[in-house]
Design an enzyme around this catalytic site. Structure first.
Site, mmCIF file in Angstrom:
data_model
loop_
_atom_site.group_PDB
_atom_site.id
_atom_site.type_symbol
_atom_site.label_atom_id
_atom_site.label_comp_id
_atom_site.label_asym_id
_atom_site.label_seq_id
_atom_site.Cartn_x
_atom_site.Cartn_y
_atom_site.Cartn_z
ATOM 1 N N CYS A 1 -6.562 1.990 4.791
ATOM 2 C CA CYS A 1 -7.174 0.750 5.280
ATOM 3 C C CYS A 1 -6.708 0.490 6.714
ATOM 4 O O CYS A 1 -5.839 1.189 7.236
ATOM 5 C CB CYS A 1 -6.812 -0.415 4.367
ATOM 6 S SG CYS A 1 -5.109 -0.959 4.560
ATOM 7 N N HIS B 1 0.835 -1.194 0.000
ATOM 8 C CA HIS B 1 0.000 0.000 0.000
ATOM 9 C C HIS B 1 0.879 1.257 0.000
ATOM 10 O O HIS B 1 2.011 1.252 0.500
ATOM 11 C CB HIS B 1 -0.937 -0.019 1.202
ATOM 12 C CG HIS B 1 -2.027 -1.041 1.054
ATOM 13 N ND1 HIS B 1 -3.132 -1.103 1.882
ATOM 14 C CD2 HIS B 1 -2.182 -2.051 0.146
ATOM 15 C CE1 HIS B 1 -3.911 -2.101 1.492
ATOM 16 N NE2 HIS B 1 -3.356 -2.688 0.454
ATOM 17 N N CYS C 1 -2.882 -0.140 7.128
ATOM 18 C CA CYS C 1 -2.088 1.089 7.073
ATOM 19 C C CYS C 1 -2.341 1.955 8.308
ATOM 20 O O CYS C 1 -1.423 2.631 8.790
ATOM 21 C CB CYS C 1 -2.392 1.855 5.799
ATOM 22 S SG CYS C 1 -1.779 0.985 4.333
ATOM 23 N N GLU D 1 0.760 3.959 1.688
ATOM 24 C CA GLU D 1 1.162 4.467 3.003
ATOM 25 C C GLU D 1 2.380 3.722 3.521
ATOM 26 O O GLU D 1 3.309 4.304 4.099
ATOM 27 C CB GLU D 1 0.008 4.313 4.001
ATOM 28 C CG GLU D 1 -1.281 5.035 3.611
ATOM 29 C CD GLU D 1 -2.247 4.193 2.773
ATOM 30 O OE1 GLU D 1 -1.788 3.371 1.942
ATOM 31 O OE2 GLU D 1 -3.464 4.364 2.956
HETATM 32 O O1 LIG Z 1 -4.921 2.034 2.351
HETATM 33 C C1 LIG Z 1 -4.822 1.613 1.161
HETATM 34 C C2 LIG Z 1 -5.779 0.814 0.564
HETATM 35 C C3 LIG Z 1 -5.570 0.331 -0.705
HETATM 36 N N1 LIG Z 1 -4.435 0.634 -1.378
HETATM 37 C C4 LIG Z 1 -4.212 0.081 -2.726
HETATM 38 C C5 LIG Z 1 -3.998 -1.395 -2.765
HETATM 39 C C6 LIG Z 1 -4.538 -1.807 -4.121
HETATM 40 O O2 LIG Z 1 -3.499 -1.659 -5.095
HETATM 41 C C7 LIG Z 1 -5.649 -0.803 -4.355
HETATM 42 C C8 LIG Z 1 -7.011 -1.341 -3.984
HETATM 43 O O3 LIG Z 1 -7.438 -2.148 -5.033
HETATM 44 P P1 LIG Z 1 -9.012 -2.297 -5.361
HETATM 45 O O4 LIG Z 1 -9.045 -2.911 -6.726
HETATM 46 O O5 LIG Z 1 -9.605 -0.903 -5.325
HETATM 47 O O6 LIG Z 1 -9.579 -3.186 -4.292
HETATM 48 O O7 LIG Z 1 -5.376 0.307 -3.512
HETATM 49 C C9 LIG Z 1 -3.466 1.443 -0.809
HETATM 50 O O8 LIG Z 1 -2.419 1.732 -1.420
HETATM 51 N N2 LIG Z 1 -3.712 1.924 0.441
HETATM 52 ZN ZN ZN Z 2 -3.610 0.125 3.391
#
Ligand SMILES: O=c1ccn([C@H]2C[C@H](O)[C@@H](COP(=O)(O)O)O2)c(=O)[nH]1
Ligand code: ZN
Length: 144
Positions: A103, A77, A106, A79
């Protein structure tokens, strides 16, 4: 001759702009996320969602049935990358600008690294973001 430019520095615009620029580097075809950690108007680290080092050839597919064929098993991710990329300065009491609300995984990293504030650009309502809010609220991390 140069002309002096007027106008006050808008840190929020500038650091979120850097986070957005970082997001543009992501190869994820669905969701591109960028993050920028700032403290006292100095950028300490930036990141975008990407595959781990030496894994850039992994697929961005999202198999519903096979977790080994789902990007979520592998992707780093934004972060996390921003925290890992930080320069030698301490991120304690810094602010993280991020294009997508973090999320829960993170959120844990943010709290454990002493980041005091999260500024986000967009929000996807999910159980994981509800958990992030509970984590931030309990740990006293502000978000806006
Ligand atoms: O806190 C976050 C949440 C998600 N991400 C990134 C990880 C993935 O590459 C996408 C999410 O994929 P979806 O197809 O939208 O489920 O976003 C992040 O960097 N940081
Ligand atoms: Zn995350």
């Amino acid at each position: 001759m140069t002309t002096a430019r007027r106008g006050s520095f808008d840190g929020d615009d500038y650091f979120m702009g850097v986070a957005s620029l970082a997001a543009q580097q992501s190869k994820d075809p669905v969701t591109q996320v960028g993050a920028c950690i700032e403290k006292n108007n100095v950028i300490l680290g930036t990141g975008y969602n990407r595959m781990p080092r030496n894994c850039s050839h992994f697929s961005w597919g999202k198999s519903e049935t096979d977790p080994l064929k789902n990007k979520h098993s592998y992707v780093c991710h934004a972060e996390m990358i921003a925290i890992c990329n930080k320069n030698s300065a301490d991120v304690k009491d810094s602010t993280m600008y991020v294009t997508l609300f973090p999320c829960n995984e993170c959120a844990k990293l943010i709290v454990e690294n002493g980041i005091k504030e999260v500024v986000y650009q967009s929000y996807k309502d999910k159980p994981s973001t509800d958990a992030s809010k509970l984590i931030f609220d309990a740990a006293g991390v502000k978000y806006r």
